[in-house]
Design an enzyme around this catalytic site. Structure first.
Site, PDB file in Angstrom:
ATOM      1  CB  ILE A  66      -0.962   0.035   1.210  1.00  0.00           C
ATOM      2  CG1 ILE A  66      -0.189  -0.086   2.533  1.00  0.00           C
ATOM      3  CG2 ILE A  66      -2.015  -1.055   1.097  1.00  0.00           C
ATOM      4  CD1 ILE A  66      -1.064   0.102   3.771  1.00  0.00           C
ATOM      5  N   GLY A  67       2.168   1.145   0.106  1.00  0.00           N
ATOM      6  CA  GLY A  67       2.983   2.356   0.081  1.00  0.00           C
ATOM      7  C   GLY A  67       4.454   2.077   0.303  1.00  0.00           C
ATOM      8  N   GLY A  70      11.003   5.540   3.421  1.00  0.00           N
ATOM      9  CA  GLY A  70      12.420   5.577   3.085  1.00  0.00           C
ATOM     10  C   GLY A  70      13.141   4.263   3.259  1.00  0.00           C
ATOM     11  CG  MET A  71      14.837   3.175   6.643  1.00  0.00           C
ATOM     12  SD  MET A  71      15.003   3.089   8.436  1.00  0.00           S
ATOM     13  CE  MET A  71      15.497   1.384   8.656  1.00  0.00           C
ATOM     14  CE  LYS A  89       7.724   1.966   8.771  1.00  0.00           C
ATOM     15  NZ  LYS A  89       8.278   3.107   9.563  1.00  0.00           N
ATOM     16  CG  ASP A 181      11.419  12.771  11.022  1.00  0.00           C
ATOM     17  OD1 ASP A 181      11.610  13.955  10.654  1.00  0.00           O
ATOM     18  OD2 ASP A 181      11.330  11.829  10.228  1.00  0.00           O
TER      19      ASP A 181
END
Length: 314
Positions: A66-67, A70-71, A89, A181
């Site tokens: 779904i996306g 960066g990592m 993830k 962040d």
């Protein structure tokens, strides 16, 4: 970035991948670096990828990409054992030999798993084998960046989101966790109007040893406080600065320092008053924002609770 694209054009993908990985370790949203890495020729064998997918399928089903972050990649899946929908993830192959990237990945799970708040994405599990992944709460919605789309937000909508974000961050800070962040991409908005803070990959835990090297600058420059840009120690007031920059963008439609030497500007330049960009911003909110983004931590709000109480006054 220019070196990386030169390697890419010359057909040297390994060196391009190494350069791009270094860029992403400083700013995971930099230009189109994530997309460029994805398009580079894959180094692992297809057999290895098939085995990794099979391992995921041991525990999960209905796995759909779904996306990208960066990592790694984000997948939506169903946990076969617990029957719940999760987000996975999965770290990219490029980062598995990068000790700092692995530490950041594990830190995200450690930091978020220590927090229990409806405004913070829940971490369910982490696998450090192959593939390496974090299983977390699936959020049905969009992030704040998608909501903004370069447009200023009405004050009423801003206040609800801002107060909810403060409430969640207050809990993180009370547990000694500094996000480091905060930005629109890391604030999720659910379809039923709630917020969820995501991506604690740069978070520091005050009771744990520092994983990053002294003086190393990590985060997203557009939202980064001066002390973080200088590589100095960060604390909850660093999150307050990044939150203030996010608030500024929500109400003004852009960040105060959108271009040029952004790091230098954060350290040395005074921001333009947001009400000059959007006259609809009340003076009370402008004062809150400008206090959040004072250059010196001692001149900012010292805790999130005070910001939340000021926001509740409208």
């Amino acid at each position: 970035y220019q070196i990386g694209t030169a390697y890419e054009e010359k057909g040297i993908p390994d060196k391009a991948r190494n350069i791009y990985s270094q860029i992403l370790s400083y700013d995971i949203q930099y230009k189109d670096v994530s997309q460029r890495i994805d398009k580079l020729p894959s180094t692992p064998s297809e057999g290895k990828k098939d085995k990794e997918k099979a391992r995921l399928e041991d525990r999960y089903e209905d796995i759909k990409k779904i996306g990208m972050v960066g990592m790694g990649a984000i997948y939506k899946a169903k946990d076969k054992i617990l029957g719940r929908i999760v987000a996975l993830k999965v770290i990219k192959d490029d980062f598995r030999s990068d000790t700092e990237a692995i530490q950041r990945f594990i830190r995200e799970a450690q930091s978020a798993s220590a927090l229990h708040h409806p405004g913070i994405i829940t971490i369910f599990d982490i696998s450090v084998g192959e593939p390496m992944y974090i299983a977390m709460e699936f959020v049905d919605g969009v992030n704040l960046r998608d909501k903004l789309k370069k447009n200023a937000m009405p004050v009423k909508d801003f206040l609800k989101i801002a107060i909810d974000v403060c409430d969640a961050l207050e809990t993180a800070h009370s547990k000694g966790v500094v996000h480091r962040d905060i930005k629109p991409e890391n604030i999720m908005l659910t379809n039923d109007g709630k917020i969820k803070i995501a991506d604690f990959g740069l978070a520091s835990i005050s009771t744990a040893s520092r994983m990053t090297q002294a003086g190393q600058v990590m985060g997203t420059p557009l939202y980064m406080p001066p002390e973080q840009i200088k590589g100095k120690p960060t604390d909850n007031r660093s999150d307050i600065y990044a939150l203030g920059i996010t608030f500024y963008e929500m109400l003004a439609g852009r960040v105060p320092f959108p271009d040029g030497d952004v790091g230098y500007r954060h350290i040395h330049e005074a921001p333009e008053s947001p009400s000059l960009i959007n006259p609809a911003i009340p003076e009370s909110l402008e004062k809150i924002i400008l206090k959040c983004i004072e250059k010196t931590p001692e001149n900012r709000y010292q805790n999130i609770k005070d910001i939340k109480e000021e926001l509740k006054k409208g």
